[in-house]
Each structure stands twice: as structure tokens, then as C-alpha cells.
Scaffold this motif. Structure first.
Motif, PDB file in Angstrom:
ATOM      1  N   LEU A 144      59.459  97.401  -5.565  1.00  0.00           N
ATOM      2  CA  LEU A 144      58.959  96.809  -6.792  1.00  0.00           C
ATOM      3  C   LEU A 144      59.335  97.730  -7.952  1.00  0.00           C
ATOM      4  N   PHE A 145      59.964  97.174  -8.976  1.00  0.00           N
ATOM      5  CA  PHE A 145      60.371  97.964 -10.144  1.00  0.00           C
ATOM      6  C   PHE A 145      59.694  97.397 -11.389  1.00  0.00           C
ATOM      7  N   ASP A 146      58.923  98.227 -12.085  1.00  0.00           N
ATOM      8  CA  ASP A 146      58.234  97.790 -13.295  1.00  0.00           C
ATOM      9  C   ASP A 146      58.933  98.379 -14.522  1.00  0.00           C
ATOM     10  N   GLU A 147      59.898  97.647 -15.060  1.00  0.00           N
ATOM     11  CA  GLU A 147      60.678  98.070 -16.227  1.00  0.00           C
ATOM     12  C   GLU A 147      61.092  99.544 -16.125  1.00  0.00           C
ATOM     13  N   PRO A 148      61.836  99.908 -15.097  1.00  0.00           N
ATOM     14  CA  PRO A 148      62.127 101.317 -14.841  1.00  0.00           C
ATOM     15  C   PRO A 148      63.020 101.990 -15.873  1.00  0.00           C
ATOM     16  N   THR A 149      63.641 101.211 -16.762  1.00  0.00           N
ATOM     17  CA  THR A 149      64.535 101.814 -17.754  1.00  0.00           C
ATOM     18  C   THR A 149      63.981 101.724 -19.175  1.00  0.00           C
ATOM     19  N   SER A 150      62.733 101.258 -19.320  1.00  0.00           N
ATOM     20  CA  SER A 150      62.224 100.969 -20.668  1.00  0.00           C
ATOM     21  C   SER A 150      62.072 102.215 -21.534  1.00  0.00           C
ATOM     22  N   SER A 151      61.912 103.395 -20.910  1.00  0.00           N
ATOM     23  CA  SER A 151      61.730 104.616 -21.698  1.00  0.00           C
ATOM     24  C   SER A 151      63.017 105.434 -21.797  1.00  0.00           C
ATOM     25  N   LEU A 152      64.142 104.855 -21.402  1.00  0.00           N
ATOM     26  CA  LEU A 152      65.407 105.586 -21.371  1.00  0.00           C
ATOM     27  C   LEU A 152      66.388 105.034 -22.405  1.00  0.00           C
ATOM     28  N   ASP A 153      67.228 105.932 -22.941  1.00  0.00           N
ATOM     29  CA  ASP A 153      68.272 105.437 -23.835  1.00  0.00           C
ATOM     30  C   ASP A 153      69.347 104.749 -23.000  1.00  0.00           C
TER      31      ASP A 153
END
Length: 258
Positions: free
Chosen positions: A177-186
Motif C-alpha cells: 500500500l502506497f499513500d502518496e509516497p512522492t508528495s514531499s519530494l521534488d
């Protein structure tokens, strides 16, 4: 074989003294088959992350049923689970779902390999040697074989998130399960993480992904789920959802993000 199945799931968050209640999930029914890559899209506040968190008991539900690996774990009415099951048995099944969050949540005082080996050692009860060997193998798989002795503060955000993915994989889950895993990354660092996720998808891993990365969704998903205001409004292939959505809300959302 369904890895995840929900039937009529409802969830309401109640404000203090009963004020400001928010109906976060409304009659959410979804089936994820073994080997599926299902991506959930939708605007902020649609209930996407809340839904994901109900699947491994990070959030309780008020009504509905949740099956993991074809086993009924939760059958709730008025917030009461009617499934009688020993806690250890339920937890064992819940371990089949590994989760990666928006935040990396790594232990800052522990090296990369110790972060990854911790759960296999303490939860799966592997020997220290076996836990370390598994951790090295998985860190190499996510491209971090040369960082096993580093501390989280010595890594980029993308590398930290890849460690978080390795940590989840080290438990050998049946579904990720992935919960927006890139939302805090550029964008550049997000690309590192998305590349690892694409590798997992192509390897046959069952995945349920909440994502705002439409390029990834279009390329990697076998099925796309559009959520709005706590409900699933549309489900279809990436081609159908992106080129000819049936629901006006889906169309409006995609016009705003593409």
C-alpha cells in the motif's frame, strides 16, 4: 483471488462534543486481485488516504466489511466489529499488507540496514543473520546497496523513501500500500521512487497506490479508481479514465491536473 476487498465501507470523523462531523468514506466497495496494480486518484479531501489507512487498522470503520487475502477481518456495524478472531491471528493477516507513507518515518539514530532489519527481526522473528541478509538483498533491489551503513540524515529524500519501501518489502508482504509516497519530494527525487515502484509493479507485486503522479498512474496502473467526497465515482483502465471518463467530476479533476 482477491488480496483486498471492501464492501460498503463507511467512516465518519466526529468533532469534539459531536460538532463538525466529516463523513470521510461513503459506501466504498473495491476489489484488488492478486497481481493487480490499482491507483487511486482524486482531489484532496476525497478520502483516498483514509481509505488506505482503514485497510491495516490505522483507522477504524463504522460500517462495512474488509477482507485481506480472502479472509474477512472486519464486519462492522455502528463501529463494532462482529468478526470474532484472536488478535494475534488478525495481526498476522494484516502483516500481509506493507505500507509506505508520505513521510519516511525512519529511525534517525539507526543505520539504513538496521531500519530495514528491525521488523523482520522483532516481528517475523528472523535470526540477526537472516534479517541482515534479507535487508541487504532488498536494499540492493531498490538501488541502495552502497548505503547500508549510512544514517537517514545522510540520505536525500528520495533515498529515504526508498529505504522506507525496502523496510516494508523486508516483511515479505503479499500486497504493498502506497499513500502518496512522492508528495514531499521534488520531481527529480520523486522519479527515483517512482522507478522503484514501476519495477515492483512489473515484478508482479500486488499494489494499491494513492498518487497524484498522473504519469506514473497512466503508465503503471492496471486499474484506476477516482474518488471524490468520500465515494468511488469511477473505476476503469488508465486509457478509459484518461481519454474518455464517464463521470463529470472525473473529467473536471483531470482537466485541472493534466
Amino acid at each position: 483471488m482477491s488480496m483486498i476487498k471492501t464492501v460498503g465501507v463507511y467512516k465518519t470523523f466526529h468533532g469534539e462534543q459531536g460538532r463538525g462531523s466529516i463523513e470521510a468514506l461513503k459506501n466504498v466497495s473495491l476489489t484488488v486481485e492478486k497481481g493487480d496494480v490499482v491507483c487511486i486518484i482524486g482531489p484532496s479531501g476525497a478520502g483516498k488516504s483514509t481509505f488506505l489507512r482503514t485497510l491495516n487498522r490505522l483507522e477504524t470503520i463504522d460500517e462495512g466489511q474488509i477482507y485481506i487475502d480472502d479472509v474477512l477481518l472486519f464486519d462492522c456495524h455502528n463501529g463494532v466489529n462482529r468478526v470474532k478472531m484472536r488478535g494475534e491471528e488478525r495481526n498476522k493477516i494484516l502483516l500481509e499488507a506493507g505500507m509506505v507513507f508520505q513521510r519516511f518515518n525512519l529511525f534517525p539514530h539507526m543505520t539504513v540496514i538496521d531500519n530495514v532489519a528491525l521488523a523482520p527481526l522483532n516481528v517475523r522473528k528472523l535470526t540477526p543473520e537472516a534479517a541482515r541478509a534479507r535487508s541487504v538483498q532488498i536494499l540492493e533491489r531498490v538501488g541502495l546497496g552502497g548505503k547500508i551503513s549510512a544514517y537517514p540524515s545522510q540520505l536525500s529524500g528520495g533515498q529515504q523513501q526508498r529505504v522506507a519501501i525496502a523496510r516494508a518489502l523486508a516483511m515479505e508482504p503479499e500486497i504493498m500500500l502506497f499513500d502518496e509516497p512522492t508528495s514531499s519530494l521534488d520531481p527529480e527525487l520523486a522519479g527515483e521512487v517512482l522507478a522503484v515502484m514501476k519495477q515492483l509493479a512489473s515484478s508482479g507485486m500486488t499494489m494499491l497506490v494513492v498518487s497524484h503522479e498522473m504519469g506514473f498512474v497512466r503508465e503503471a496502473a492496471g486499474k484506476v479508481v477516482f474518488m471524490y467526497d468520500g465515494s468511488i465515482l469511477e473505476i476503469g483502465s488508465p486509457e478509459k479514465i484518461f481519454t474518455s471518463p464517464e463521470n463529470d467530476r472525473t473529467r473536471q479533476f483531470l482537466q485541472s491536473v493534466l
